[in-house]
Each structure stands twice: as C-alpha cells, then as structure tokens.
Design an enzyme around this catalytic site. Structure first.
Site, PDB file in Angstrom:
ATOM      1  N   TYR A  30      -7.589 -27.835 -87.170  1.00 40.47           N
ATOM      2  CA  TYR A  30      -6.275 -27.771 -87.799  1.00 40.47           C
ATOM      3  C   TYR A  30      -6.074 -28.893 -88.801  1.00 40.47           C
ATOM      4  O   TYR A  30      -6.887 -29.816 -88.897  1.00 40.47           O
ATOM      5  CB  TYR A  30      -5.171 -27.800 -86.725  1.00 40.47           C
ATOM      6  CG  TYR A  30      -4.906 -29.162 -86.101  1.00 40.47           C
ATOM      7  CD1 TYR A  30      -5.798 -29.734 -85.203  1.00 40.47           C
ATOM      8  CD2 TYR A  30      -3.753 -29.882 -86.419  1.00 40.47           C
ATOM      9  CE1 TYR A  30      -5.540 -30.978 -84.639  1.00 40.47           C
ATOM     10  CE2 TYR A  30      -3.494 -31.124 -85.851  1.00 40.47           C
ATOM     11  CZ  TYR A  30      -4.390 -31.666 -84.960  1.00 40.47           C
ATOM     12  OH  TYR A  30      -4.142 -32.902 -84.410  1.00 40.47           O
ATOM     13  N   ARG A  49     -10.993 -32.586 -95.662  1.00 42.06           N
ATOM     14  CA  ARG A  49     -11.160 -32.900 -94.243  1.00 42.06           C
ATOM     15  C   ARG A  49     -11.248 -31.614 -93.418  1.00 42.06           C
ATOM     16  O   ARG A  49     -12.027 -31.526 -92.463  1.00 42.06           O
ATOM     17  CB  ARG A  49     -10.021 -33.791 -93.743  1.00 42.06           C
ATOM     18  CG  ARG A  49     -10.230 -34.221 -92.290  1.00 42.06           C
ATOM     19  CD  ARG A  49      -9.225 -35.251 -91.830  1.00 42.06           C
ATOM     20  NE  ARG A  49      -7.874 -34.711 -91.805  1.00 42.06           N
ATOM     21  CZ  ARG A  49      -6.789 -35.442 -91.559  1.00 42.06           C
ATOM     22  NH1 ARG A  49      -6.902 -36.745 -91.316  1.00 42.06           N
ATOM     23  NH2 ARG A  49      -5.601 -34.887 -91.553  1.00 42.06           N
ATOM     24  N   ARG A  98     -14.658 -12.764 -72.478  1.00 40.05           N
ATOM     25  CA  ARG A  98     -14.597 -14.228 -72.482  1.00 40.05           C
ATOM     26  C   ARG A  98     -16.010 -14.756 -72.281  1.00 40.05           C
ATOM     27  O   ARG A  98     -16.623 -14.523 -71.242  1.00 40.05           O
ATOM     28  CB  ARG A  98     -13.675 -14.742 -71.373  1.00 40.05           C
ATOM     29  CG  ARG A  98     -13.622 -16.269 -71.335  1.00 40.05           C
ATOM     30  CD  ARG A  98     -12.786 -16.803 -70.187  1.00 40.05           C
ATOM     31  NE  ARG A  98     -12.863 -18.270 -70.133  1.00 40.05           N
ATOM     32  CZ  ARG A  98     -13.829 -18.949 -69.519  1.00 40.05           C
ATOM     33  NH1 ARG A  98     -14.790 -18.309 -68.882  1.00 40.05           N
ATOM     34  NH2 ARG A  98     -13.830 -20.273 -69.536  1.00 40.05           N
ATOM     35  N   HIS A 100     -18.499 -18.254 -73.440  1.00 41.45           N
ATOM     36  CA  HIS A 100     -18.561 -19.521 -74.174  1.00 41.45           C
ATOM     37  C   HIS A 100     -19.332 -19.384 -75.492  1.00 41.45           C
ATOM     38  O   HIS A 100     -19.006 -20.024 -76.477  1.00 41.45           O
ATOM     39  CB  HIS A 100     -19.242 -20.606 -73.318  1.00 41.45           C
ATOM     40  CG  HIS A 100     -18.420 -21.055 -72.153  1.00 41.45           C
ATOM     41  ND1 HIS A 100     -18.119 -20.225 -71.111  1.00 41.45           N
ATOM     42  CD2 HIS A 100     -17.852 -22.241 -71.870  1.00 41.45           C
ATOM     43  CE1 HIS A 100     -17.384 -20.891 -70.230  1.00 41.45           C
ATOM     44  NE2 HIS A 100     -17.209 -22.120 -70.669  1.00 41.45           N
ATOM     45  N   LYS A 145     -10.981 -32.605 -86.549  1.00 39.49           N
ATOM     46  CA  LYS A 145      -9.562 -32.390 -86.205  1.00 39.49           C
ATOM     47  C   LYS A 145      -9.459 -31.088 -85.425  1.00 39.49           C
ATOM     48  O   LYS A 145      -9.071 -30.040 -85.957  1.00 39.49           O
ATOM     49  CB  LYS A 145      -8.692 -32.386 -87.478  1.00 39.49           C
ATOM     50  CG  LYS A 145      -7.236 -32.724 -87.213  1.00 39.49           C
ATOM     51  CD  LYS A 145      -6.542 -33.184 -88.464  1.00 39.49           C
ATOM     52  CE  LYS A 145      -5.027 -33.328 -88.309  1.00 39.49           C
ATOM     53  NZ  LYS A 145      -4.585 -34.259 -87.276  1.00 39.49           N
ATOM     54  N   GLU A 177      -8.241 -45.539 -82.007  1.00 38.45           N
ATOM     55  CA  GLU A 177      -7.056 -45.126 -82.783  1.00 38.45           C
ATOM     56  C   GLU A 177      -5.923 -44.862 -81.812  1.00 38.45           C
ATOM     57  O   GLU A 177      -6.009 -45.208 -80.641  1.00 38.45           O
ATOM     58  CB  GLU A 177      -7.376 -43.880 -83.622  1.00 38.45           C
ATOM     59  CG  GLU A 177      -7.863 -42.706 -82.793  1.00 38.45           C
ATOM     60  CD  GLU A 177      -8.179 -41.453 -83.620  1.00 38.45           C
ATOM     61  OE1 GLU A 177      -7.685 -41.330 -84.748  1.00 38.45           O
ATOM     62  OE2 GLU A 177      -8.920 -40.596 -83.101  1.00 38.45           O
ATOM     63  N   LEU A 201     -10.348 -40.122 -86.014  1.00 39.13           N
ATOM     64  CA  LEU A 201     -10.075 -39.173 -87.092  1.00 39.13           C
ATOM     65  C   LEU A 201      -9.967 -39.950 -88.404  1.00 39.13           C
ATOM     66  O   LEU A 201      -9.254 -40.955 -88.459  1.00 39.13           O
ATOM     67  CB  LEU A 201      -8.763 -38.428 -86.824  1.00 39.13           C
ATOM     68  CG  LEU A 201      -8.500 -37.328 -87.854  1.00 39.13           C
ATOM     69  CD1 LEU A 201      -9.328 -36.096 -87.524  1.00 39.13           C
ATOM     70  CD2 LEU A 201      -7.038 -36.971 -87.924  1.00 39.13           C
TER      71      LEU A 201
HETATM   72  N1  PDD Z   1      -2.230 -36.214 -86.388  1.00 36.99           N
HETATM   73  N2  PDD Z   1      -5.719 -39.790 -85.481  1.00 36.99           N
HETATM   74  C1  PDD Z   1      -5.355 -38.704 -84.779  1.00 36.99           C
HETATM   75  C2  PDD Z   1      -5.971 -38.468 -83.446  1.00 36.99           C
HETATM   76  C3  PDD Z   1      -4.411 -37.819 -85.308  1.00 36.99           C
HETATM   77  O1  PDD Z   1      -4.059 -36.722 -84.622  1.00 36.99           O
HETATM   78  C4  PDD Z   1      -3.810 -38.101 -86.567  1.00 36.99           C
HETATM   79  C5  PDD Z   1      -2.782 -37.205 -87.202  1.00 36.99           C
HETATM   80  C6  PDD Z   1      -4.219 -39.257 -87.257  1.00 36.99           C
HETATM   81  C7  PDD Z   1      -3.672 -39.614 -88.623  1.00 36.99           C
HETATM   82  O2  PDD Z   1      -4.202 -38.783 -89.626  1.00 36.99           O
HETATM   83  P1  PDD Z   1      -3.379 -38.446 -90.945  1.00 36.99           P
HETATM   84  O3  PDD Z   1      -3.024 -39.747 -91.565  1.00 36.99           O
HETATM   85  O4  PDD Z   1      -4.328 -37.678 -91.767  1.00 36.99           O
HETATM   86  O5  PDD Z   1      -2.161 -37.672 -90.534  1.00 36.99           O
HETATM   87  C8  PDD Z   1      -5.187 -40.073 -86.684  1.00 36.99           C
HETATM   88  C9  PDD Z   1      -1.337 -35.221 -86.885  1.00 36.99           C
HETATM   89  C10 PDD Z   1      -0.185 -35.755 -87.671  1.00 36.99           C
HETATM   90  C11 PDD Z   1      -0.925 -34.314 -85.729  1.00 36.99           C
HETATM   91  O6  PDD Z   1      -1.787 -34.033 -84.914  1.00 36.99           O
HETATM   92  O7  PDD Z   1       0.231 -33.888 -85.662  1.00 36.99           O
END
Ligand code: PDD
Length: 282
Positions: A30, A49, A98, A100, A145, A177, A201
């Site tokens: 996503y 990304r 279903r 994997h 992501k 993070e 991320l």
């Molecule tokens: N999340 N790290 C993680 C684990 C994240 O889920 C996000 C952002 C970030 C920051 O990335 P960016 O600056 O590109 O938004 C770092 C989004 C906002 C979410 O999951 O809603």
C-alpha cells in the site's frame, strides 16, 4: 467515491471477495499519499516506492505512473476536503482455494480511497507527543510497505494504552523506526538519522527532512543509532505523511531534553511548511 478494480463506487457499495489474498494472508502492499489543496505531495516518489514494494513481493505493477496519476487525480477531484490522504492498496487478488502458494493466473485487486488529511493541531504540535519503546518484533523486510501490519498494530496499541502517541522500535540495541513513522534524534546540535535498510520503511517525509536539513546546513549523521543515543537525545522527532514532523517530548515517561519541542524541531517544522508552500505554488 472510491476506486475498486476499474470502477468508481460509493464506499458502502465497494465489495471484495473473502478469498482475496489481502484478506486471507495480508498479501498486498500500500501507499499513503498526502494531498494539499488537491495536489498530491511527492507523488513521483510515492509511486516509485510503490514500485519497489511490489517488486519486493513479486507482484507486477498493474498500472503505469501515468495511469496511477490519472486514477488518483479522479479520486482527489471527487473528495470533499482540499487536504486529503490518499490510501491505495494492491493485493495479489483472489483464488478459488486458500493456498499459500501464489496462484498462477490471478488479477490483483486495486483499491484507492481518499480521507480528509488530519495533521496534528497547533496545540498538539506545541505540546509534542509522548512515546514508549518496544522491541521491534516485525519481519526483516520492513522496507516493503506491506499491508501485513499486525505487528505494527500490536505495537501501536501499546502506546495508546500507555497514553502515548507512538512506539519507538529497537532491534538488537539499535533504533529502527516508529510503528507508522520514521524517527530522528538530535544530540549536541547534530541531527541523527537511521540509515535506510531492510529494517525500516524508506519514508518520503524522511527524505524531505534530510533534504531540508542539508539545504539549511544542519550537521547530519546518517548511520545506525544506538538505543542509548536515543535515550540521551536532546530532541526526538517523528515523521510521516500524515503527521509531517512532530516532536516527541517523552520516552518511557522520561522527558526528552527540556521535555518540550526543541529549537531544531521549531526550525525544521518551519522549513517543512515553507517547502510545502513552495512546491504547492509551482
Ligand atoms: N505510514 N515507517 C512506517 C512503518 C510507516 O508506516 C510510515 C508511514 C513511515 C513514514 O513514511 P512516509 O513519510 O512515507 O509517510 C515510516 C503511513 C502514513 C500509514 O501507514 O498510515
């Protein structure tokens, strides 16, 4: 209106199969893209990304960048708010059983929606937020992501239950993070940024903050950051598309620096708003 697999529909009418691998396995990726005055911010970077995330889970990109821009543009135009957060996700689609193992022939599911962008209020910014810490129990491809966010949700819930806004994650003694944000530390006037690798991320906001710090001549170190350095920091910031740059003023109940958003935070927040205004005028 939302977009689902080629159709624009009211949210309540949008339906997806229970056999969708996104539902069964969290098998999808996503993006969250901030939109200011109906203009997507750093769209090219978000789409790049997305491309990397798709490659990371061996999914072909169902659309070109031009097609994504068009689809997102229609969703943005149809939404009520001027400032929005566009959510888009692609899953591996649904099979008849279903299993994997990836199905041989399956059409990915593509979903796009827009919600009002709720950045922190002025009062919240002035106060900053409290954070707690936890062991990073996620997988080793945090650079993807992925919609498989169970660990992030569990870890974020810990913060909420402690009356805090974010959980800082540490792995093997190093900062990775936050559960939905990147983290920066300031020590002795130097901005410390964890270096991008498979454990975090690569945030789009993180890049903007690094660019602004460079442009304004801040002293910067991009490297692995020890947990002790985070605990001894003069300032901590979190960054994300929806929260922009926000000061963390306590960690596990201990004040960070003065316990108030610090002077470099104030600078960075100002630069960020200035930068946004400049790119949005173009
Ligand atoms: N999340 N790290 C993680 C684990 C994240 O889920 C996000 C952002 C970030 C920051 O990335 P960016 O600056 O590109 O938004 C770092 C989004 C906002 C979410 O999951 O809603």
């Amino acid at each position: 209106m939302i977009y689902l697999n080629g159709e624009y529909l009211p949210l309540a009418e949008a339906k997806i199969s229970v056999m969708d691998r996104g539902f069964l396995f969290g098998d999808g990726v996503y993006e969250v893209i901030p939109v200011y005055s109906r203009r997507p911010f750093r769209l090219t970077e978000h789409l790049q990304r997305l491309e990397n995330s798709l490659a990371g889970v061996h999914l072909a990109n169902p659309h070109t960048a031009e097609q994504w821009t068009e689809l997102i543009g229609r969703i943005v135009a149809g939404a009520e708010s001027e400032d929005q957060q566009v959510y888009l996700q692609i899953t591996r689609g649904s099979d008849s059983v279903r299993n994997h193992v990836f199905p041989k022939r399956v059409t990915p599911s593509v979903f796009i929606m827009s919600e009002p962008l709720l950045t922190p209020s002025a009062a919240q910014r002035q106060r900053g937020i409290g954070a707690i810490s936890a062991t990073d129990i996620r997988w080793l491809r945090c650079d993807v992501k992925s919609t498989s966010l169970l660990a992030n949700c569990l870890l974020r819930q810990l913060a909420v239950e402690a009356g805090c806004g974010e959980t800082l994650l540490f792995r093997d003694g190093f900062l990775s993070e936050g559960t939905a944000s990147n983290i920066f530390a300031v020590r002795n006037g130097v901005m410390l940024a964890p270096q991008k690798n498979h454990l975090m991320l690569p945030g789009i906001t993180y890049d903007v903050v690094l660019e602004l710090a460079t442009a304004h001549g801040l002293r910067i170190e991009v490297r692995d950051i020890l947990e002790e350095e985070v605990r001894q920091a003069d300032e901590l910031w979190m960054t994300s598309s929806t929260r922009e740059v926000l000061a963390i003023v306590s960690l596990d109940g201990v004040p960070v620096g003065s316990g108030k958003p610090g002077p470099l935070y104030a600078d960075m927040y100002g630069w960020y708003q200035e930068f946004k205004a400049t790119v949005m005028r173009r």
